[in-house]
Design an enzyme around this catalytic site. Sequence first.
Site, PDB file in Angstrom:
ATOM      1  N   ARG A 126       0.814  -1.236   0.000  1.00 22.15           N
ATOM      2  CA  ARG A 126       0.000   0.000   0.000  1.00 22.15           C
ATOM      3  C   ARG A 126       0.839   1.273   0.000  1.00 22.15           C
ATOM      4  O   ARG A 126       0.365   2.341   0.393  1.00 22.15           O
ATOM      5  CB  ARG A 126      -0.980   0.025   1.173  1.00 22.15           C
ATOM      6  CG  ARG A 126      -1.948  -1.138   1.137  1.00 22.15           C
ATOM      7  CD  ARG A 126      -3.201  -0.879   1.923  1.00 22.15           C
ATOM      8  NE  ARG A 126      -4.092  -2.003   1.771  1.00 22.15           N
ATOM      9  CZ  ARG A 126      -4.085  -3.059   2.560  1.00 22.15           C
ATOM     10  NH1 ARG A 126      -3.241  -3.106   3.573  1.00 22.15           N
ATOM     11  NH2 ARG A 126      -4.917  -4.042   2.350  1.00 22.15           N
ATOM     12  N   LYS A 148       3.010  11.192 -11.409  1.00 23.73           N
ATOM     13  CA  LYS A 148       2.054  10.365 -12.162  1.00 23.73           C
ATOM     14  C   LYS A 148       2.729   9.032 -12.433  1.00 23.73           C
ATOM     15  O   LYS A 148       3.832   8.996 -12.996  1.00 23.73           O
ATOM     16  CB  LYS A 148       1.722  11.023 -13.496  1.00 23.73           C
ATOM     17  CG  LYS A 148       0.542  11.942 -13.458  1.00 23.73           C
ATOM     18  CD  LYS A 148       0.136  12.273 -14.884  1.00 23.73           C
ATOM     19  CE  LYS A 148      -0.963  13.295 -14.898  1.00 23.73           C
ATOM     20  NZ  LYS A 148      -1.296  13.696 -16.281  1.00 23.73           N
ATOM     21  N   GLU A 190       9.150  17.295 -26.042  1.00 17.35           N
ATOM     22  CA  GLU A 190       8.445  17.626 -24.789  1.00 17.35           C
ATOM     23  C   GLU A 190       8.974  18.938 -24.204  1.00 17.35           C
ATOM     24  O   GLU A 190       8.254  19.648 -23.512  1.00 17.35           O
ATOM     25  CB  GLU A 190       8.591  16.499 -23.758  1.00 17.35           C
ATOM     26  CG  GLU A 190       7.826  15.235 -24.095  1.00 17.35           C
ATOM     27  CD  GLU A 190       6.392  15.184 -23.537  1.00 17.35           C
ATOM     28  OE1 GLU A 190       5.917  16.176 -22.945  1.00 17.35           O
ATOM     29  OE2 GLU A 190       5.750  14.134 -23.714  1.00 17.35           O
ATOM     30  N   LYS A 232       7.436  22.203 -14.963  1.00 19.36           N
ATOM     31  CA  LYS A 232       6.710  21.018 -14.482  1.00 19.36           C
ATOM     32  C   LYS A 232       6.461  21.130 -12.977  1.00 19.36           C
ATOM     33  O   LYS A 232       5.371  20.832 -12.487  1.00 19.36           O
ATOM     34  CB  LYS A 232       7.515  19.758 -14.824  1.00 19.36           C
ATOM     35  CG  LYS A 232       6.846  18.461 -14.433  1.00 19.36           C
ATOM     36  CD  LYS A 232       5.915  17.933 -15.510  1.00 19.36           C
ATOM     37  CE  LYS A 232       4.981  16.849 -15.001  1.00 19.36           C
ATOM     38  NZ  LYS A 232       5.136  15.576 -15.596  1.00 19.36           N
ATOM     39  N   GLU A 242      -4.317  17.077 -11.362  1.00 15.03           N
ATOM     40  CA  GLU A 242      -4.830  17.398 -12.691  1.00 15.03           C
ATOM     41  C   GLU A 242      -6.311  17.754 -12.691  1.00 15.03           C
ATOM     42  O   GLU A 242      -7.095  17.289 -13.517  1.00 15.03           O
ATOM     43  CB  GLU A 242      -4.569  16.232 -13.667  1.00 15.03           C
ATOM     44  CG  GLU A 242      -4.627  16.674 -15.121  1.00 15.03           C
ATOM     45  CD  GLU A 242      -4.195  15.599 -16.091  1.00 15.03           C
ATOM     46  OE1 GLU A 242      -3.126  15.006 -15.884  1.00 15.03           O
ATOM     47  OE2 GLU A 242      -4.938  15.364 -17.050  1.00 15.03           O
ATOM     48  N   ARG A 246      -2.829  21.468 -14.450  1.00 14.36           N
ATOM     49  CA  ARG A 246      -1.941  20.397 -14.916  1.00 14.36           C
ATOM     50  C   ARG A 246      -2.353  19.863 -16.284  1.00 14.36           C
ATOM     51  O   ARG A 246      -1.540  19.276 -16.995  1.00 14.36           O
ATOM     52  CB  ARG A 246      -1.880  19.273 -13.865  1.00 14.36           C
ATOM     53  CG  ARG A 246      -0.825  18.235 -14.201  1.00 14.36           C
ATOM     54  CD  ARG A 246      -0.500  17.306 -13.048  1.00 14.36           C
ATOM     55  NE  ARG A 246       0.514  16.346 -13.449  1.00 14.36           N
ATOM     56  CZ  ARG A 246       1.218  15.604 -12.626  1.00 14.36           C
ATOM     57  NH1 ARG A 246       1.026  15.713 -11.319  1.00 14.36           N
ATOM     58  NH2 ARG A 246       2.114  14.751 -13.081  1.00 14.36           N
ATOM     59  N   ASN A 250      -0.867  18.267 -21.099  1.00 16.10           N
ATOM     60  CA  ASN A 250      -1.354  17.304 -22.088  1.00 16.10           C
ATOM     61  C   ASN A 250      -1.438  17.889 -23.492  1.00 16.10           C
ATOM     62  O   ASN A 250      -2.027  17.276 -24.388  1.00 16.10           O
ATOM     63  CB  ASN A 250      -2.726  16.763 -21.679  1.00 16.10           C
ATOM     64  CG  ASN A 250      -2.629  15.905 -20.430  1.00 16.10           C
ATOM     65  OD1 ASN A 250      -1.619  15.242 -20.214  1.00 16.10           O
ATOM     66  ND2 ASN A 250      -3.652  15.957 -19.595  1.00 16.10           N
ATOM     67  N   HIS A 253      -1.161  15.592 -26.403  1.00 16.27           N
ATOM     68  CA  HIS A 253      -1.339  14.220 -25.930  1.00 16.27           C
ATOM     69  C   HIS A 253      -2.656  13.592 -26.382  1.00 16.27           C
ATOM     70  O   HIS A 253      -2.769  12.370 -26.409  1.00 16.27           O
ATOM     71  CB  HIS A 253      -1.233  14.158 -24.403  1.00 16.27           C
ATOM     72  CG  HIS A 253       0.189  14.288 -23.902  1.00 16.27           C
ATOM     73  ND1 HIS A 253       1.003  15.341 -24.249  1.00 16.27           N
ATOM     74  CD2 HIS A 253       0.940  13.493 -23.096  1.00 16.27           C
ATOM     75  CE1 HIS A 253       2.192  15.192 -23.672  1.00 16.27           C
ATOM     76  NE2 HIS A 253       2.180  14.077 -22.972  1.00 16.27           N
ATOM     77  N   HIS A 257      -1.578  10.273 -27.868  1.00 12.32           N
ATOM     78  CA  HIS A 257      -1.910   8.985 -27.232  1.00 12.32           C
ATOM     79  C   HIS A 257      -2.679   8.090 -28.193  1.00 12.32           C
ATOM     80  O   HIS A 257      -2.488   6.869 -28.215  1.00 12.32           O
ATOM     81  CB  HIS A 257      -2.738   9.209 -25.961  1.00 12.32           C
ATOM     82  CG  HIS A 257      -1.909   9.532 -24.754  1.00 12.32           C
ATOM     83  ND1 HIS A 257      -2.463   9.771 -23.520  1.00 12.32           N
ATOM     84  CD2 HIS A 257      -0.571   9.636 -24.592  1.00 12.32           C
ATOM     85  CE1 HIS A 257      -1.501  10.029 -22.651  1.00 12.32           C
ATOM     86  NE2 HIS A 257      -0.336   9.948 -23.276  1.00 12.32           N
ATOM     87  N   HIS A 270       7.224   7.900 -27.429  1.00 16.80           N
ATOM     88  CA  HIS A 270       6.190   8.773 -26.866  1.00 16.80           C
ATOM     89  C   HIS A 270       6.359  10.222 -27.343  1.00 16.80           C
ATOM     90  O   HIS A 270       5.404  10.856 -27.796  1.00 16.80           O
ATOM     91  CB  HIS A 270       6.229   8.682 -25.338  1.00 16.80           C
ATOM     92  CG  HIS A 270       5.269   9.603 -24.664  1.00 16.80           C
ATOM     93  ND1 HIS A 270       3.901   9.475 -24.783  1.00 16.80           N
ATOM     94  CD2 HIS A 270       5.477  10.697 -23.882  1.00 16.80           C
ATOM     95  CE1 HIS A 270       3.318  10.439 -24.091  1.00 16.80           C
ATOM     96  NE2 HIS A 270       4.242  11.197 -23.538  1.00 16.80           N
TER      97      HIS A 270
HETATM   98  N1  GLY Z   1       2.915  14.127 -18.426  1.00 21.17           N
HETATM   99  C1  GLY Z   1       1.857  14.957 -18.008  1.00 21.17           C
HETATM  100  C2  GLY Z   1       1.771  15.147 -16.529  1.00 21.17           C
HETATM  101  O1  GLY Z   1       2.668  14.765 -15.811  1.00 21.17           O
HETATM  102  O2  GLY Z   1       0.795  15.665 -16.042  1.00 21.17           O
END
Ligand code: GLY
Length: 366
Positions: A126, A148, A190, A232, A242, A246, A250, A253, A257, A270
């Site tokens: 956990r 994330k 990125e 970041k 998010e 945040r 994206n 993305h 994606h 990616h």
């Molecule tokens: N890669 C996008 C984020 O970390 O929110």
Amino acid sequence: MRVDGKNKVMPAFTVTTSSTRYDAVVERGVLARVSSFLPAKLSRLFVVTTRDVWRHHGARLQAGLRDHSFEVLYFTGGEHRKRLAELEELAEQMVRLGADRASCLIGFGGGIVTDITGFLAAVFLRGIPVLQIPTTLLAQVDAGVGGKTGVNLRGGKNLLGAFHQPLAVLADPDVLATLPTREFRAGLYEVIKCGVIRDAALFADLATKALDVLAAKPAALDSAIAASVRIKCEVVTADEKEADLRRILNFGHTIGHALEAETGYQEFLHGEAIAFGMKAATHLAVSEKSLGAADGDRIIACIDAYGAIPPTRHIAAEALLARLGSDKKTLHGKVHFVLPTKIGETKIVNGIAREAIAAAIHAAHA
Ligand code: GLY
């Protein structure tokens, strides 16, 4: 920025959330002092890495860990292996090796490794601590920072996961020297993303110094990495889960994606998929009148200046549109796009007509 004990200026940025606070350090040679970032009370230490990363950089990490004994758990890389079955196998190995709640993980590799190691740390007993040491540019500026974590499902990328913030993130630009050119460029896309969404000065630097950045000249590259990590950290501090800000990370993305999923995570790195997605989103922003044509041209030109991505023309726009529904960015059945409004600013838009999205995908193929 802060000043360390030897009065040397070292870029360290801080993420602060409701439950924790940690540093993201951008520093050549930081691997030499890894042990100072580990918990004082530690039972077993596990390094999750790939054989390639360990061959190139394992000795350096081992030297930095000094007196700490540790086990290396090898993960066979590849986005298609970032799956629950692989995570279970790593967890079984940890149990066999006597892991307990006072154990700690180190994610030592690219974004795939930091994602799966972070998720393993989030769910093992956990939750145990994790130190992230990203070794690709993409992971240093994005995946490794911000907590994330997750694995892919057949139906989409990162559909299983958790927010699990690390003890620290150590980004050592020295390790990028062994990165294949294609992966290095994938990470630079990125970095461009960071400029487009939040920092016009970073974008201008990237546009004017593309040759120096591509040649990995430290003066140009290190400041681009530091700016991206700073952005970041600021964004994650403002919105860890998010809920709002945040989401700007994206940018590119939504379609990126879809492209990765449609090609089984095999054809595009990616960052390359995100470069395609950013081009499509930029065309969409111009056609939706969110962004002026001149800024749109500057964004596309900057992405192109960092090199061509593998061919995409064989992938039908309809196939990508069909994928959009299963992405995490779909909320209440609506597909959301992060669209630039000018360089350095974005807005979230939904409800865009399929025909407009298809046209933007076609334009990005060009
Ligand atoms: N890669 C996008 C984020 O970390 O929110």
